[in-house]
Write an enzyme that holds these catalytic residues in place. Structure first.
Site, PDB file in Angstrom:
ATOM      1  N   CYS A 129       0.862  -1.172   0.000  1.00  0.00           N
ATOM      2  CA  CYS A 129       0.000   0.000   0.000  1.00  0.00           C
ATOM      3  C   CYS A 129       0.899   1.223   0.000  1.00  0.00           C
ATOM      4  CB  CYS A 129      -0.917   0.005   1.223  1.00  0.00           C
ATOM      5  SG  CYS A 129      -1.978   1.468   1.326  1.00  0.00           S
ATOM      6  N   GLU A 152      -3.929   1.049  -6.337  1.00  0.00           N
ATOM      7  CA  GLU A 152      -2.999   0.060  -6.862  1.00  0.00           C
ATOM      8  C   GLU A 152      -2.934   0.250  -8.370  1.00  0.00           C
ATOM      9  OE1 GLU A 152      -0.849  -1.658  -5.586  1.00  0.00           O
ATOM     10  OE2 GLU A 152      -1.440  -2.051  -3.512  1.00  0.00           O
TER      11      GLU A 152
END
Length: 226
Positions: free
Chosen positions: A2, A107
């Site tokens: 992340c 992402e």
């Protein structure tokens, strides 16, 4: 992993959702492209009062034993499978757990032409949620200190597995109390919470390449591509 996330709501909504109080005074602004090394809101438990406090911390954990703060640039995430054994994280797992408020994260997936397409991942209803995090306080030789945090990751659920081989740990709301309670010393109980969030509760959509640069922190970052 992340490496970017969003927190687009106002301060009052954050405090209400996480039942927290301000630990100190600072100006909150919505974040559409939060990035490592930035100062970002974190919720932790005050052991003396038993209240949750919201404060700013630097993203990228600097362990208390580090010689300098540069190590934090590499410790933006901690793997849930090894967090109880790694020297950088095991102290914080026992004594300094925190939650990182967010309402989405990014992402990147590969396209047919070899480019990278950013995606924003949210919970259904675009509701606020909590990343499982760890924090620590690092002190320099002049007596200054930096509070910093890392976000824990785990294996992806079936939806995110098509995008990346890791995903951040998102706690269920009822698990947040246990995660923040550092009086819980049974690490098996704590690490049992580090599981993938259900795929059925998540949505994702493509967004602009604006998010590729942390300099871009604007509402256009979260707009769906037409």
């Amino acid at each position: 992993m992340c490496g970017r996330f969003t927190l687009t709501v106002g301060l009052g909504e954050i405090l209400e959702r996480f039942q927290a109080e301000m630990a100190d005074e600072w100006e909150h602004k919505p974040r559409f492209n939060a990035a490592p090394t930035q100062m970002l809101p974190v919720v932790r438990m005050d052991e003396e009062s038993g209240t949750r406090t919201l404060t700013l911390m630097r993203w990228g954990l600097i362990p208390r034993w580090a010689k300098d703060r540069s190590i934090g640039n590499r410790l933006i995430n901690a793997r849930g499978e090894t967090v109880d054994t790694k020297p950088s994280f095991r102290h914080s797992l026992r004594r300094a757990r925190c939650i990182v408020p967010a309402d989405g994260f990014y992402e990147w997936t590969s396209t047919s032409d070899g480019k990278k397409q950013p995606l924003r991942i949210i919970l259904k209803g675009e509701r606020l949620f909590a990343f499982a995090g760890l924090w620590d306080r690092w002190e320099d030789d002049e007596g200054g200190s930096v509070d910093s945090f890392t976000i824990i990751t785990t294996r992806p659920n079936e939806k995110l597995a098509k995008v990346h081989n890791r995903m951040p740990v998102i706690l269920h709301q009822e698990e947040e109390v246990s995660w923040l309670d550092t009086n819980i010393k049974n690490l098996d109980m704590v690490t049992a919470l580090l599981e993938p969030y259900p795929a059925a509760e998540m949505e994702l959509y493509p967004v602009s390449s604006l998010v590729n640069s942390p300099k871009n922190d604007q509402v256009k970052c979260i707009d769906p591509l037409c």
